[in-house]
Design a protein around this motif. Structure first.
Motif, PDB file in Angstrom:
ATOM      1  N   THR A 146       5.569 -25.051 -33.270  1.00 55.21           N
ATOM      2  CA  THR A 146       6.745 -25.245 -34.110  1.00 55.21           C
ATOM      3  C   THR A 146       6.470 -24.690 -35.496  1.00 55.21           C
ATOM      4  O   THR A 146       5.471 -25.054 -36.126  1.00 55.21           O
ATOM      5  N   ILE A 147       7.364 -23.843 -35.963  1.00 53.96           N
ATOM      6  CA  ILE A 147       7.254 -23.306 -37.317  1.00 53.96           C
ATOM      7  C   ILE A 147       8.187 -24.083 -38.237  1.00 53.96           C
ATOM      8  O   ILE A 147       9.298 -24.461 -37.838  1.00 53.96           O
ATOM      9  N   SER A 148       7.712 -24.335 -39.441  1.00 52.50           N
ATOM     10  CA  SER A 148       8.551 -25.003 -40.426  1.00 52.50           C
ATOM     11  C   SER A 148       8.241 -24.450 -41.807  1.00 52.50           C
ATOM     12  O   SER A 148       7.190 -23.838 -42.013  1.00 52.50           O
ATOM     13  N   ARG A 149       9.169 -24.692 -42.705  1.00 53.03           N
ATOM     14  CA  ARG A 149       9.030 -24.158 -44.057  1.00 53.03           C
ATOM     15  C   ARG A 149       9.369 -25.234 -45.079  1.00 53.03           C
ATOM     16  O   ARG A 149      10.209 -26.109 -44.824  1.00 53.03           O
ATOM     17  N   ASP A 150       8.693 -25.150 -46.211  1.00 52.89           N
ATOM     18  CA  ASP A 150       9.058 -25.925 -47.393  1.00 52.89           C
ATOM     19  C   ASP A 150       9.347 -24.891 -48.468  1.00 52.89           C
ATOM     20  O   ASP A 150       8.443 -24.397 -49.140  1.00 52.89           O
ATOM     21  N   ASN A 151      10.610 -24.541 -48.603  1.00 58.29           N
ATOM     22  CA  ASN A 151      10.973 -23.435 -49.493  1.00 58.29           C
ATOM     23  C   ASN A 151      10.670 -23.760 -50.961  1.00 58.29           C
ATOM     24  O   ASN A 151      10.260 -22.887 -51.722  1.00 58.29           O
ATOM     25  N   ALA A 152      10.859 -25.001 -51.338  1.00 55.06           N
ATOM     26  CA  ALA A 152      10.613 -25.376 -52.732  1.00 55.06           C
ATOM     27  C   ALA A 152       9.153 -25.188 -53.108  1.00 55.06           C
ATOM     28  O   ALA A 152       8.829 -24.805 -54.235  1.00 55.06           O
ATOM     29  N   LYS A 153       8.260 -25.440 -52.148  1.00 57.14           N
ATOM     30  CA  LYS A 153       6.827 -25.330 -52.411  1.00 57.14           C
ATOM     31  C   LYS A 153       6.239 -24.005 -51.930  1.00 57.14           C
ATOM     32  O   LYS A 153       5.050 -23.765 -52.068  1.00 57.14           O
ATOM     33  N   LYS A 154       7.079 -23.151 -51.364  1.00 63.54           N
ATOM     34  CA  LYS A 154       6.637 -21.850 -50.856  1.00 63.54           C
ATOM     35  C   LYS A 154       5.545 -22.020 -49.805  1.00 63.54           C
ATOM     36  O   LYS A 154       4.497 -21.352 -49.863  1.00 63.54           O
ATOM     37  N   LEU A 155       5.787 -22.909 -48.872  1.00 63.14           N
ATOM     38  CA  LEU A 155       4.825 -23.158 -47.808  1.00 63.14           C
ATOM     39  C   LEU A 155       5.474 -22.897 -46.452  1.00 63.14           C
ATOM     40  O   LEU A 155       6.658 -23.158 -46.261  1.00 63.14           O
ATOM     41  N   VAL A 156       4.662 -22.420 -45.534  1.00 63.37           N
ATOM     42  CA  VAL A 156       5.101 -22.297 -44.153  1.00 63.37           C
ATOM     43  C   VAL A 156       4.001 -22.858 -43.266  1.00 63.37           C
ATOM     44  O   VAL A 156       2.814 -22.667 -43.531  1.00 63.37           O
ATOM     45  N   TYR A 157       4.418 -23.585 -42.235  1.00 68.15           N
ATOM     46  CA  TYR A 157       3.482 -24.267 -41.357  1.00 68.15           C
ATOM     47  C   TYR A 157       3.659 -23.783 -39.921  1.00 68.15           C
ATOM     48  O   TYR A 157       4.726 -23.336 -39.527  1.00 68.15           O
ATOM     49  N   LEU A 158       2.590 -23.940 -39.167  1.00 72.66           N
ATOM     50  CA  LEU A 158       2.670 -23.699 -37.726  1.00 72.66           C
ATOM     51  C   LEU A 158       1.965 -24.859 -37.038  1.00 72.66           C
ATOM     52  O   LEU A 158       0.742 -24.968 -37.100  1.00 72.66           O
ATOM     53  N   GLN A 159       2.753 -25.726 -36.425  1.00 66.02           N
ATOM     54  CA  GLN A 159       2.208 -26.829 -35.647  1.00 66.02           C
ATOM     55  C   GLN A 159       1.958 -26.318 -34.233  1.00 66.02           C
ATOM     56  O   GLN A 159       2.902 -25.857 -33.571  1.00 66.02           O
ATOM     57  N   MET A 160       0.719 -26.418 -33.792  1.00 66.74           N
ATOM     58  CA  MET A 160       0.335 -25.888 -32.480  1.00 66.74           C
ATOM     59  C   MET A 160      -0.168 -27.024 -31.611  1.00 66.74           C
ATOM     60  O   MET A 160      -1.163 -27.673 -31.936  1.00 66.74           O
ATOM     61  N   ASN A 161       0.545 -27.267 -30.528  1.00 65.47           N
ATOM     62  CA  ASN A 161       0.184 -28.315 -29.582  1.00 65.47           C
ATOM     63  C   ASN A 161      -0.165 -27.702 -28.228  1.00 65.47           C
ATOM     64  O   ASN A 161       0.176 -26.547 -27.952  1.00 65.47           O
ATOM     65  N   SER A 162      -0.822 -28.499 -27.406  1.00 67.88           N
ATOM     66  CA  SER A 162      -1.184 -28.054 -26.052  1.00 67.88           C
ATOM     67  C   SER A 162      -1.855 -26.682 -26.079  1.00 67.88           C
ATOM     68  O   SER A 162      -1.490 -25.779 -25.321  1.00 67.88           O
ATOM     69  N   LEU A 163      -2.813 -26.545 -26.951  1.00 72.13           N
ATOM     70  CA  LEU A 163      -3.467 -25.245 -27.128  1.00 72.13           C
ATOM     71  C   LEU A 163      -4.207 -24.817 -25.878  1.00 72.13           C
ATOM     72  O   LEU A 163      -4.761 -25.649 -25.129  1.00 72.13           O
ATOM     73  N   LYS A 164      -4.213 -23.503 -25.664  1.00 75.47           N
ATOM     74  CA  LYS A 164      -4.869 -22.893 -24.509  1.00 75.47           C
ATOM     75  C   LYS A 164      -5.933 -21.913 -24.995  1.00 75.47           C
ATOM     76  O   LYS A 164      -5.825 -21.374 -26.103  1.00 75.47           O
ATOM     77  N   PRO A 165      -6.921 -21.622 -24.167  1.00 77.16           N
ATOM     78  CA  PRO A 165      -7.906 -20.603 -24.566  1.00 77.16           C
ATOM     79  C   PRO A 165      -7.253 -19.272 -24.920  1.00 77.16           C
ATOM     80  O   PRO A 165      -7.756 -18.546 -25.779  1.00 77.16           O
ATOM     81  N   SER A 166      -6.137 -18.958 -24.288  1.00 75.91           N
ATOM     82  CA  SER A 166      -5.432 -17.704 -24.580  1.00 75.91           C
ATOM     83  C   SER A 166      -4.797 -17.692 -25.968  1.00 75.91           C
ATOM     84  O   SER A 166      -4.329 -16.647 -26.428  1.00 75.91           O
ATOM     85  N   ASP A 167      -4.778 -18.834 -26.649  1.00 76.89           N
ATOM     86  CA  ASP A 167      -4.270 -18.889 -28.023  1.00 76.89           C
ATOM     87  C   ASP A 167      -5.344 -18.505 -29.036  1.00 76.89           C
ATOM     88  O   ASP A 167      -5.053 -18.402 -30.237  1.00 76.89           O
ATOM     89  N   THR A 168      -6.557 -18.302 -28.582  1.00 73.43           N
ATOM     90  CA  THR A 168      -7.645 -17.914 -29.476  1.00 73.43           C
ATOM     91  C   THR A 168      -7.347 -16.576 -30.125  1.00 73.43           C
ATOM     92  O   THR A 168      -7.064 -15.587 -29.452  1.00 73.43           O
ATOM     93  N   ALA A 169      -7.385 -16.571 -31.447  1.00 71.56           N
ATOM     94  CA  ALA A 169      -7.048 -15.365 -32.206  1.00 71.56           C
ATOM     95  C   ALA A 169      -7.211 -15.650 -33.691  1.00 71.56           C
ATOM     96  O   ALA A 169      -7.401 -16.806 -34.096  1.00 71.56           O
ATOM     97  N   VAL A 170      -7.104 -14.594 -34.471  1.00 73.81           N
ATOM     98  CA  VAL A 170      -6.939 -14.742 -35.911  1.00 73.81           C
ATOM     99  C   VAL A 170      -5.436 -14.825 -36.175  1.00 73.81           C
ATOM    100  O   VAL A 170      -4.680 -13.967 -35.719  1.00 73.81           O
ATOM    101  N   TYR A 171      -5.038 -15.843 -36.889  1.00 68.25           N
ATOM    102  CA  TYR A 171      -3.624 -16.071 -37.187  1.00 68.25           C
ATOM    103  C   TYR A 171      -3.331 -15.643 -38.621  1.00 68.25           C
ATOM    104  O   TYR A 171      -4.017 -16.061 -39.557  1.00 68.25           O
TER     105      TYR A 171
END
Length: 115
Positions: A68-93
């Motif tokens: 799930t991606i979310s943003r806090d525009n006032a604080k200039k932040l963006v988040y990525l909540q990652m659940n149920s991670l898999k080995p195939s998710d291994t990477a540089v983000y």
């Protein structure tokens, strides 16, 4: 100019969760798109998720229902909540901002998922 700094990466076992954060500094204008991309060893960089300043979201098929991606525009932040991670998710983000035809990148944060 826009500078982006990611945080929150790390190592986790399959099935676990991580939350990535990206702090932007500089001029964030509207409209814009903030997002996350990833690059695994030997592969091209690919879109994970992005969200426009208007609220529209787009996810890669491989992460739908798990991330799930979310943003806090006032604080200039963006988040990525990652659940149920898999080995195939291994990477540089990488955090990404697109505005006025220009694209900005962070330096990336490593996510490693072990089986």
């Amino acid at each position: 100019q826009v500078q982006l700094v990611e945080s929150g990466g790390g190592s986790v076992q399959a099935g676990g969760s991580l939350t990535l954060s990206c702090a932007a500094s500089g001029s964030i204008l509207r409209p814009n798109t903030m997002g996350w991309y990833r690059q695994a060893p030997g592969k091209q960089r690919e879109l994970v998720a992005k969200k426009t300043s208007g609220g529209n979201t787009n996810y890669a098929d491989s992460v739908k229902g798990r991330f799930t991606i979310s943003r806090d525009n006032a604080k200039k932040l963006v988040y990525l909540q990652m659940n149920s991670l898999k080995p195939s998710d291994t990477a540089v983000y990488y955090c990404n901002v697109e505005q006025l035809g220009r694209v900005y990148w962070g330096r990336g944060t490593q996510v490693t998922v072990s089986s």
